[in-house]
Design a protein around this motif. Structure first.
Motif, short mmCIF file in Angstrom:
data_model
loop_
_atom_site.label_atom_id
_atom_site.label_comp_id
_atom_site.label_asym_id
_atom_site.label_seq_id
_atom_site.Cartn_x
_atom_site.Cartn_y
_atom_site.Cartn_z
N ARG A 152 1.37 -0.78 0.06
CA ARG A 152 -0.35 0.68 -0.20
C ARG A 152 0.88 1.43 -0.12
O ARG A 152 0.63 2.00 -0.73
N SER A 153 1.86 1.16 0.70
CA SER A 153 2.53 2.71 0.85
C SER A 153 3.48 2.84 -0.85
O SER A 153 3.38 3.65 -0.61
N THR A 209 0.87 3.62 -3.06
CA THR A 209 0.19 5.45 -2.55
C THR A 209 1.24 6.03 -2.99
O THR A 209 1.06 7.73 -3.77
N ASN A 262 -8.30 5.07 -0.74
CA ASN A 262 -8.00 4.89 0.44
C ASN A 262 -9.35 5.18 1.85
O ASN A 262 -10.15 4.71 2.48
N SER A 284 -7.35 -1.09 -5.78
CA SER A 284 -5.76 0.20 -6.85
C SER A 284 -5.70 -1.08 -7.90
O SER A 284 -5.26 -0.50 -8.55
N VAL A 295 -5.63 8.29 -5.23
CA VAL A 295 -5.37 7.77 -3.74
C VAL A 295 -6.73 7.66 -2.58
O VAL A 295 -7.22 7.24 -2.10
#
Length: 417
Positions: free
Chosen positions: A122-123, A126, A142, A184, A138
């Motif tokens: 996820r990081s 993003t 989110n 995503s 995003v």
């Protein structure tokens, strides 16, 4: 562009509010021992999510100005690394499961490993979307993943939980990064790896840009793990649960400044590479103003609103505000140092990061190790004062480093117009 940035930060703050709601529900339903377990799980998830060995930082730094073909190569290399890291996380969870004598804790260990791996992905996702300017994607992903997490929290209410409340809490935490990754990929908001391949040359470039910064990030989480392991081991899970409010404040307070830095970094990097000194100086000034405004608002809210609000919704936790107040000064100082420390990332010179975070980690390990060795246990007050003092010391070192670096790059002094 400014409106898009503002929307990105606003949605990030809204997600923070939802996380706070989730934490409040945990505090309403769970006992201190279960809260201690949840705090430990969250710390392990965050630690696992940082086990990228520099891929995340170096890759993001290069994505900020890479062309389409080069981006795909970076993505292929990143997911090749993530596959290996995922296998390592899974193996660690399997080994831990042999030491656990409870089926419930085995399931929690598996969920923790999955959530940690997905937090890592996820990081990356993003960062990729922010570097490409896809801030709306995003925001949407989110928001959806956070709402799904909250929906599962609803199962904690009496009569609804199909199994142990602690397991429901961990499941609600895990579903957020897992769903973020799935959405995503499904939405096409991020590039998919075309093949698993590790280019030696590209690897050297990425790790040169990111490995040192990775060490600093892992240092923070190691400090968290040492702190929470010490409290749970020396004082018990219930004592760790009493610090849950302070941990919740710590997590929520840091998320907004991190979002703001993510938004500002690509523009600062591009302006620096183009030698647009006035733009670099202006963007850094704006970042400092936003960060200072946020810290000031947070201080006022903590001073004026924290106790009345807690008295209204969770009166039994009002005594736990003591540890938030002890933690806050150092945390605020550390947050205010972030715009200055960002300059190290711009020039890819992380020596002062290493010094600051190395001092923080070594101090934490040395002081807690000494407390165990000499049988002089810390109280909860002492733990929070220690953490606050270490944050303040790290902030001072980072600002000294910025001042030294700005001798070579006067635009970092934020005075060029």
């Amino acid at each position: 562009m400014l409106a898009t940035r503002a929307a990105f930060v606003a949605v990030g703050l809204a997600v923070n509010v939802l996380m706070m709601v989730r934490g409040i529900i945990f505090m309403t339903i769970l006992g201190y021992e279960d809260l201690g377990l949840v705090a430990l799980v969250q710390s392990v998830i965050l630690f696992s999510g940082l086990m990228h060995f520099g891929l995340l930082n170096g890759g993001y730094r290069l994505l900020c100005h890479a062309g389409a073909a080069y981006k795909q190569r970076i993505v292929d290399l990143a997911y090749t690394g993530f596959a290996s890291i995922g296998a390592l996380i899974g193996l660690s969870a399997l080994i831990v499961s042999f030491w656990i004598d409870s089926d419930l804790y085995r399931v929690i260990a598996a969920l923790t490993a999955l959530a940690g791996f997905c937090t890592l992905i996820r990081s990356w996702m993003t960062n990729e979307m922010v570097a490409a300017g896809r801030l709306r994607s995003v925001n949407a992903i989110n928001g959806i993943s956070m709402l799904a997490s909250l929906a599962l929290v609803g199962l904690l209410y009496p009569g609804l939980a199909p199994f142990d409340p602690a397991l429901v809490a961990v499941l609600s935490i895990a579903v957020q990064p897992v769903l973020f990754v799935a959405l995503s990929f499904a939405s096409g908001a991020v590039l998919k790896p075309r093949r698993f391949k590790a280019s030696k040359r590209l690897s050297r470039v990425i790790f040169a840009a990111g490995f040192t910064l990775f060490l600093t990030g892992i240092a923070i989480q190691l400090m968290n793990l040492m702190e929470r392991s010490y409290v749970s081991g020396q004082l018990g899970l219930e004592a760790l649960g009493r610090l849950y409010l302070a941990f919740l404040f710590l997590t929520l307070f840091q998320l907004a400044p991190n979002l703001v830095q993510q938004v500002f970094l690509p523009n600062i990097v591009n302006a620096f590479k183009a030698r647009e000194k006035a733009t670099v100086s202006r963007e850094l000034r704006h970042l400092l103003i936003v960060t200072t405004g946020y810290a000031t608002a947070a201080c006022l809210a903590l001073w004026l609103l924290a106790e009345p609000l807690l008295q209204l919704i969770l009166p039994e936790y009002v005594p736990d505000l003591r540890w938030v107040y002890l933690l806050a000064p150092g945390l605020i100082a550390f947050t205010l140092s972030a715009p200055f420390a960002l300059t190290f990332n711009v020039v890819i010179d992380y020596r002062w990061y290493v010094v600051a975070y190395g001092v923080g980690m070594a101090s934490t390990a040395g002081i807690l190790g000494g407390a165990i060795l000499f049988d002089a246990p810390f109280t909860l007050d002492g733990m929070m004062i220690l953490r606050s003092a270490i944050y303040a010391a790290m902030a001072a070192i980072l600002i000294v480093g910025w001042w030294r670096l700005s001798r070579s790059y006067p635009e970092f002094r934020m005075t060029i117009r």
